[in-house]
Enzyme design. Structure first.
Site, PDB file in Angstrom:
ATOM      1  N   HIS A 256       5.868  -2.730   2.541  1.00  0.00           N
ATOM      2  CA  HIS A 256       5.046  -1.942   3.006  1.00  0.00           C
ATOM      3  C   HIS A 256       4.328  -1.365   1.888  1.00  0.00           C
ATOM      4  O   HIS A 256       3.172  -1.645   1.278  1.00  0.00           O
ATOM      5  CB  HIS A 256       5.299  -0.770   3.843  1.00  0.00           C
ATOM      6  N   GLU A 257       4.998  -0.474   0.900  1.00  0.00           N
ATOM      7  CA  GLU A 257       4.561   0.121  -0.223  1.00  0.00           C
ATOM      8  C   GLU A 257       4.099  -1.121  -1.400  1.00  0.00           C
ATOM      9  O   GLU A 257       3.254  -0.665  -2.012  1.00  0.00           O
ATOM     10  CB  GLU A 257       5.729   0.784  -0.952  1.00  0.00           C
ATOM     11  N   HIS A 260       0.734  -1.833  -0.530  1.00  0.00           N
ATOM     12  CA  HIS A 260      -0.375  -0.872  -1.074  1.00  0.00           C
ATOM     13  C   HIS A 260      -0.583  -1.091  -2.773  1.00  0.00           C
ATOM     14  O   HIS A 260      -1.603  -1.173  -3.184  1.00  0.00           O
ATOM     15  CB  HIS A 260       0.187   0.517  -1.013  1.00  0.00           C
ATOM     16  N   GLU A 286      -4.034   1.024   4.225  1.00  0.00           N
ATOM     17  CA  GLU A 286      -2.886   0.850   5.105  1.00  0.00           C
ATOM     18  C   GLU A 286      -2.992  -0.517   5.796  1.00  0.00           C
ATOM     19  O   GLU A 286      -2.039  -1.091   6.098  1.00  0.00           O
ATOM     20  CB  GLU A 286      -2.956   1.933   6.114  1.00  0.00           C
TER      21      GLU A 286
END
Lengths: 486, 486
Positions: A256-257, A260, A286
């Protein structure tokens, strides 16, 4: 204007670094005194951002018709910031920032000790500041929550969100009930075996790199709550959090990160140190993290080439677990209490709950004492589960301690944007084929070309229209979830 | 005046954090773009420090006779900074700071690759800036090096240093020759066995805590070149550096930096966030680090209670090594090439060499191309060893890349101050007895009481006089070394 921009950018960067440091490294007793430093830097930032010379330069620039798209976006963004900040009395702003600089360690302690009462007074102050600042900022009869939304989602209003969440409630709540029956049959107990944290750290580092994280331009550390931050496109930092008995947690936090991070690393050099060097909106941001986490990271095709490596890292724990077992387990969809650990299907319902709670708070329709109960009731109503402690209820997220009211909807919007992009990209490329060959960089290249590189020079819906040929359309998200979970 | 002080303090703290971050965490490709941020913050700091309103307030305050000692010291220090900075053109200052923000990674790479030519152009620019700034700053016919010294040692001039180093040269060079013969018989080969770095890290953490480092108020990380920095007395950070085949290196770096940290942690709460919240002078600071490293850390009494623990951490490597063997080995005094690895006896001669080289550079009597040769010649002349690579010669220290010309003498002064304090403290307490009982905190308490807590409100020689009843006297240092090595 450039000298102003530079000073503002540098003060902003300093605050970013202090926040990163506070969440990752700073010693426990530092925060009280450091809060004073952060307060002063924030006050200097406010003074620079609302400087009268800058104001004149900006309104002059706004009237010019010969600006490049880049400079037009910069002027627009700086004007927005200026107008938003100049309405706030400097002393109040400073006290607020000092409060925030202290709040995250108070929240962290309260969460650890399951002590909502210890966090409540701080939360109350943050809510009061947030409402007051929104009142200062609002234009005419604007809804307070709409004022907050503008910071994160300039392309969306409460009306849009009500429609969006209305659709999700209608479609997902019954789907979740149906999927639950199937999911409960899935055995994911092996994910809760004991996984050495050092070994996890090694694998997660590999995983981040595999997805595309560039360690020459980035750093990974640990923090209580995983997050991404950056100074510019060559210094992008993510955190993850390891739990010995939750293998899945760090894996998907890391992916997830990294999503980003890829966005920030992909912003053009020409934009990165300017006021429009970030993501188009938080929802668009997101969308990238959720895209990598779920669309990519929970697919069979993604794990095909690398699951053997995971199994090798944990030979004992995974010896009786096939790739198919693993894929099923990481896609098990059973309502639970913790947002960050939630499966893909129920995730946006966690957000819906927070959206409703935040609306109530901003409308002043709820007292802080009642909050844990209201929170629990909503979980029970929508997801059929009820927290028994505040740590797994109202205290679970860091956002409010950071003053980020109005941020949560971006997660759900991000899910919907990710699905819309995915449906489009499937037409443009052999998506699963690329994943099976480990060629994630080609997927990232597409996103960089169409989204990342523009920073904030295009808005989220503009990017969606230009990339997919269609405005924001949450039906794709519903279709994606139905395809996957039915 | 307080608002000015606060803004200056906050900008200073931001620069400290960026520097810490750059040396410990920041990704390799970040520095070029981050340099712009640091440049802008430095320019803002310069503007704040030389602000005309502040200037008026300061000269008003200087004339007042009713200031408390604390405020008197603050006004004096801020005036000093103001006068020193206002003479430098802002644009030049900013370029200089940007240069420094890039320089340390260039130095690091050059050192790694043994490539003086890659660092030379940067060094040339730093030397030019340093000389130019010193010319701007100097009063009348003042020696340029004296201008630099004022930043670090306001109580000492070149004349003092010439006397001091003259004494050392006369007394130590022959002592080193004599001690070498004895030392060469000592077997310290076990220090070069293979010591697992993770295991070293664990022991060093224990060691720091044992000496008194408070992890609630501090952080330890790794960096190429060990150092200490701090945001205030509750956020003090040290680094160390582990080498698999040099057990001694990290041990004494850790104790050394812990000595610095204890100083900063011991400054009064009332002073810590003010302009006089640091150490009295760099020499006084180094006296504390060298005191813990050598007077305390290389003594038999210190290791008596904890050597078993070290032996336990490395059971294979130290199984045939007694406490006495270990003490002898860590006190072996044989001239070598690397300052940070040098034994206690030869250490100040490394400094003498740097002092002489810096004097030549500041007097413009030497070209940058010749520097490696001059360096090597001096090592040969004073220590009888000659570097064969630049990495182990001219490139070994980070200081010049950080613009710290004039800093090195503080190390030697620190050694001398430490010895003077030690001779005095031996009369006041059962020094070895305390060490043998692990009661280092009582020694630290004495230093806190007499030195640390005052921050910069008293000068280094003032503190020495008040603590020992005598002005700076390097004869104690010579006596200490003779006692130990003869």
């Amino acid at each position: 204007m450039k000298p102003h921009m530079e000073r503002i950018g540098a003060l902003n960067a300093a605050l970013v670094l202090f926040e990163w440091d506070d969440s990752t490294l700073a010693p426990p007793m530092a925060s009280e005194q450091t809060a004073g430093i952060v307060g002063s830097l924030s006050a200097q930032l406010l003074a620079e951002s609302t400087d009268s010379e800058l104001k004149e330069l900006l309104s002059e620039a706004e009237r010019r018709s010969d600006l490049s798209p880049k400079w037009k976006a910069i002027v627009k963004e700086m004007n927005r910031q200026q107008r938003s900040l100049e309405k706030i009395p400097p002393e109040e702003y400073r006290s607020y920032r000092e409060l925030l600089a202290r709040a995250s360690s108070i929240w962290q302690k309260a969460k650890k000790e399951n002590d909502y009462a210890a966090f409540e007074p701080v939360l109350r102050q943050i809510v009061e500041y947030t409402r007051r600042f929104a009142q200062y900022r609002r234009e005419r009869e604007e809804n307070l929550y709409d004022v907050l939304l503008k910071e994160y989602e300039p392309d969306f209003t409460c009306k849009d969100l009500d429609n969006f969440f209305g659709l999700l409630k209608k479609e997902l709540v019954p789907l979740i009930r149906r999927a639950k029956k199937e999911s409960e049959k899935i055995d994911d107990s092996f994910l809760h075996r004991s996984y050495d944290v050092e070994e996890q750290a090694k694998f997660n580092r590999y995983l981040a790199e595999y997805v595309g994280f560039d360690f020459d331009r980035g750093v990974i550390l640990e923090s209580e709550h995983p997050f991404t931050t950056n100074l510019h496109n060559k210094d992008v930092r993510i955190t993850t959090h390891y739990y010995e008995n939750l293998l899945e947690s760090a894996l998907f936090s890391t992916i997830h990160e990294t999503g980003h991070a890829l966005y920030e690393m992909g912003v053009d050099d020409d934009l990165t140190l300017t006021p429009v060097g970030g993501g188009a909106s938080m929802g668009m941001h997101e969308s990238q993290s959720r895209f990598y986490e779920n669309v990519v990271g929970r697919s069979r095709a993604f794990w095909e080439p690398i699951y053997p490596r995971l199994a090798e890292a944990f030979p004992e724990q995974l010896k009786d677990v096939s790739l198919d077992d693993f894929i099923k387990a990481i896609n098990k969809a059973v309502p639970s209490l913790i947002r960050t650990e939630a499966d893909e299907l129920t995730y946006s319902i966690h957000i819906l709950i927070r959206y409703e709670v935040e609306r109530l708070l901003m409308e002043g329709q709820v007292s802080l004492e009642e909050l844990p109960r209201i929170w629990a009731d909503k979980y029970e109503e929508y997801l059929g589960v009820r927290p028994t402690t505040d740590s797994e209820g109202i205290l679970q997220d860091i956002h409010w301690a950071g003053g980020s009211f109005g941020y949560f909807p971006s997660y759900a919007l991000g899910n919907a944007i990710a699905a819309q992009l995915y449906f489009h990209m499937r037409k443009e490329m052999d998506f699963d084929g690329l994943l099976r060959e480990g060629k994630i960089s080609q997927i990232t290249e597409y996103l960089r070309e169409h989204i990342h590189r523009f920073g904030m020079t295009k808005s989220s819906r503009e990017l969606l229209r230009e990339t997919t040929g269609e405005d924001f359309n949450p039906e794709y998200y519903v279709a994606y979830l139905k395809e996957k979970f039915e």
